[in-house]
Motif scaffolding. Structure first.
Motif, PDB file in Angstrom:
ATOM      1  N   GLU A   1       0.842  -1.190   0.000  1.00 51.17           N
ATOM      2  CA  GLU A   1       0.000   0.000   0.000  1.00 51.17           C
ATOM      3  C   GLU A   1       0.886   1.252   0.000  1.00 51.17           C
ATOM      4  OE1 GLU A   1      -3.142   0.001  -0.278  1.00 51.17           O
ATOM      5  OE2 GLU A   1      -3.587  -2.138   0.002  1.00 51.17           O
ATOM      6  N   PRO A   2       0.386   2.372  -0.535  1.00 51.02           N
ATOM      7  CA  PRO A   2       1.198   3.595  -0.531  1.00 51.02           C
ATOM      8  C   PRO A   2       1.463   4.077   0.889  1.00 51.02           C
ATOM      9  CG  PRO A   2      -1.053   4.057  -1.211  1.00 51.02           C
ATOM     10  CD  PRO A   2      -0.931   2.560  -1.168  1.00 51.02           C
ATOM     11  N   VAL A   3       2.558   4.806   1.042  1.00 44.26           N
ATOM     12  CA  VAL A   3       2.941   5.319   2.356  1.00 44.26           C
ATOM     13  C   VAL A   3       1.903   6.352   2.825  1.00 44.26           C
ATOM     14  CG1 VAL A   3       4.705   6.578   3.636  1.00 44.26           C
ATOM     15  CG2 VAL A   3       5.366   4.923   1.866  1.00 44.26           C
ATOM     16  N   VAL A   4       1.448   6.193   4.070  1.00 46.44           N
ATOM     17  CA  VAL A   4       0.474   7.119   4.675  1.00 46.44           C
ATOM     18  C   VAL A   4       1.227   8.065   5.609  1.00 46.44           C
ATOM     19  CG1 VAL A   4      -1.590   7.340   6.080  1.00 46.44           C
ATOM     20  CG2 VAL A   4      -1.357   5.418   4.489  1.00 46.44           C
ATOM     21  N   ALA A   5       1.128   9.355   5.323  1.00 51.09           N
ATOM     22  CA  ALA A   5       1.832  10.342   6.160  1.00 51.09           C
ATOM     23  C   ALA A   5       1.123  10.487   7.500  1.00 51.09           C
ATOM     24  CB  ALA A   5       1.880  11.688   5.458  1.00 51.09           C
TER      25      ALA A   5
ATOM     26  N   LEU B   1       1.374  16.077   9.082  1.00 46.97           N
ATOM     27  CA  LEU B   1       2.480  16.176   8.120  1.00 46.97           C
ATOM     28  C   LEU B   1       1.923  16.080   6.700  1.00 46.97           C
ATOM     29  CD1 LEU B   1       5.192  13.864   9.755  1.00 46.97           C
ATOM     30  CD2 LEU B   1       5.065  16.372   9.835  1.00 46.97           C
ATOM     31  N   ASP B   2       2.580  16.795   5.816  1.00 47.48           N
ATOM     32  CA  ASP B   2       2.178  16.731   4.426  1.00 47.48           C
ATOM     33  C   ASP B   2       2.683  15.442   3.784  1.00 47.48           C
ATOM     34  OD1 ASP B   2       0.989  19.197   4.648  1.00 47.48           O
ATOM     35  OD2 ASP B   2       2.824  20.285   4.019  1.00 47.48           O
ATOM     36  N   ALA B   3       1.846  14.881   2.944  1.00 50.76           N
ATOM     37  CA  ALA B   3       2.250  13.670   2.217  1.00 50.76           C
ATOM     38  C   ALA B   3       3.352  14.011   1.223  1.00 50.76           C
ATOM     39  CB  ALA B   3       1.053  13.071   1.492  1.00 50.76           C
ATOM     40  N   PRO B   4       4.303  13.150   1.028  1.00 46.01           N
ATOM     41  CA  PRO B   4       5.373  13.422   0.061  1.00 46.01           C
ATOM     42  C   PRO B   4       4.803  13.544  -1.348  1.00 46.01           C
ATOM     43  CG  PRO B   4       5.420  11.132   0.749  1.00 46.01           C
ATOM     44  CD  PRO B   4       4.439  11.813   1.644  1.00 46.01           C
ATOM     45  N   ARG B   5       5.391  14.445  -2.098  1.00 46.43           N
ATOM     46  CA  ARG B   5       4.930  14.647  -3.459  1.00 46.43           C
ATOM     47  C   ARG B   5       5.255  13.419  -4.314  1.00 46.43           C
ATOM     48  NH1 ARG B   5       6.895  15.937  -8.322  1.00 46.43           N
ATOM     49  NH2 ARG B   5       5.583  17.189  -9.734  1.00 46.43           N
ATOM     50  N   GLN B   6       4.285  13.058  -5.122  1.00 50.56           N
ATOM     51  CA  GLN B   6       4.469  11.923  -6.038  1.00 50.56           C
ATOM     52  C   GLN B   6       4.314  12.405  -7.471  1.00 50.56           C
ATOM     53  OE1 GLN B   6       1.664   8.910  -4.920  1.00 50.56           O
ATOM     54  NE2 GLN B   6       2.997   8.074  -3.323  1.00 50.56           N
ATOM     55  N   ASP B   7       5.298  12.081  -8.272  1.00 43.91           N
ATOM     56  CA  ASP B   7       5.234  12.430  -9.685  1.00 43.91           C
ATOM     57  C   ASP B   7       4.231  11.509 -10.364  1.00 43.91           C
ATOM     58  OD1 ASP B   7       5.604  12.947 -12.357  1.00 43.91           O
ATOM     59  OD2 ASP B   7       7.781  13.199 -12.179  1.00 43.91           O
ATOM     60  N   PRO B   8       3.172  12.024 -10.949  1.00 43.10           N
ATOM     61  CA  PRO B   8       2.159  11.163 -11.590  1.00 43.10           C
ATOM     62  C   PRO B   8       2.725  10.323 -12.730  1.00 43.10           C
ATOM     63  CG  PRO B   8       1.850  13.482 -12.181  1.00 43.10           C
ATOM     64  CD  PRO B   8       2.869  13.465 -11.091  1.00 43.10           C
TER      65      PRO B   8
END
Length: 352
Positions: free
Chosen positions: A37-41, A45-52
């Protein structure tokens, strides 16, 4: 304390043999087919930016937990002398070259096929030598005792057609195995299974061809075993080996024969008919007995020898054996040497 060692060895052997019966395979467990599963911040805290561009959908892969056994295609084994394969061949086909001693290559392959059918207690239901085809009756190419590891699930019988295709020059012939019928209550016929069974049938004929040709080579050696190499005298009255063969024939072949008996050729003088060679007694090896090429020891001491060949008054050839200083060997030694050389010629099927 000494009792635990054999028990441990026995347990180790049982574990090795039982294999997957003790250790279950986890290769097909569902968890191995589930992406993370994707990392949950954490909260605040802000979720890390993910390049689409590199975003991947979370997916699950449904797979049976029971391993599905698959088998690779069986390989044709061109083990017989003179047999070979075409790299681009898609069918169960092998090629045979006409070896020494085979008078009719087609006929020799026919006999190999007949030998296989006899070995499997079956027969041909049709055969046409002009066309070059043999069609067999029902039998199982997979023997029960052969099926312990790979083909124990195959309970089936087959019928095959063997096709012989001889080249115009009659020096090469191809043999192809083709399944014409199949029956089984338990195992359906698949293209892969058909390929494996046709290849196994073809390999059986190749093996029989190899066995029969090895027998023929033994017969050829026995026919060539009558060697005219006797005790006698050269033109100077020295004790020598005498053969009825012409001088040029003997001289041409004798150096090669000596090399096969652990001699090292030092000099060959064609004009005088003299060969100078060093001899070292061979050491017996376990591999010699396994491969049937036991090294033969001659009744000679290690050292250098001179072999002088000349034409006899009768038109044959005398072979006078001398030591390094040019002294002719004693008649007793020459007699022992003659018996050893004749035996070596017969065993190796060589004619001088």
């Amino acid at each position: 304390m000494q009792y635990w060692i054999p028990k441990a060895l026995m347990l180790s052997a049982l574990v090795s043999l039982s294999g997957c019966g003790i250790f279950t395979s986890e290769a097909h467990h569902p968890r191995n087919y589930r992406t993370n599963e994707p990392v949950v911040a954490p909260e605040g805290l802000d979720a890390p930016r993910q390049d689409p561009t590199y975003k991947m959908d979370v997916a699950r892969y449904d797979n049976s937990e029971q391993a599905k056994a698959t088998k690779p295609p069986m390989q044709i084994m061109p083990l017989a002398e003179g047999s070979w394969l075409d790299e681009n061949e898609k069918l169960a086909r092998v090629y045979f070259d006409k070896n020494e001693g085979i008078e009719d290559l087609d006929e020799f392959i026919w006999h190999a096929i007949e030998g296989v059918l006899s070995d499997y207690n079956t027969q041909a239901v049709s055969a046409d030598k002009l066309i070059g085809t043999v069609e067999t009756d029902w039998f199982s190419i997979v023997r029960v005792e052969e099926g312990w590891l790979w083909d124990d699930e195959i309970v089936a019988e087959q019928r095959y057609k063997f096709i012989i295709e001889e080249k115009d020059h009659q020096r090469t012939a191809a043999l192809r195995a083709e399944m014409v019928d199949y029956r089984s209550d338990d195992v359906p016929l698949t293209p892969l299974l058909q390929q494996r069974l046709e290849t196994r049938a073809l390999n059986a004929v190749i093996s029989e061809f190899d066995y029969r040709y090895r027998q023929l080579k033994v017969e050829l050696r026995q026919r060539q075993g009558i060697i005219s190499l006797d005790m006698g005298f050269d033109n100077k009255g020295n004790a020598a080996l005498v053969t009825e063969q012409a001088y040029n024939v003997v001289f041409e072949r004798f150096a090669g024969f000596l090399e096969r008996l652990q001699f090292t050729i030092v000099e060959v003088d064609v004009d005088s008919g003299r060969i100078i060679a060093d001899y070292t007694k061979p050491e017996a090896s376990v591999w010699d007995s396994i491969w049937g090429e036991e090294a033969m020891q001659l009744p000679l001491e290690d050292g250098q020898y001179q072999i002088l060949m000349s034409t006899t008054r009768e038109g044959g050839t005398s072979i006078t054996w001398m030591d390094k200083e040019g002294e002719v060997l004693q008649p007793g030694t020459m007699n022992d040497l003659q018996q050893a050389l004749v035996q070596a010629l017969r065993i190796r099927g060589i004619q001088i």
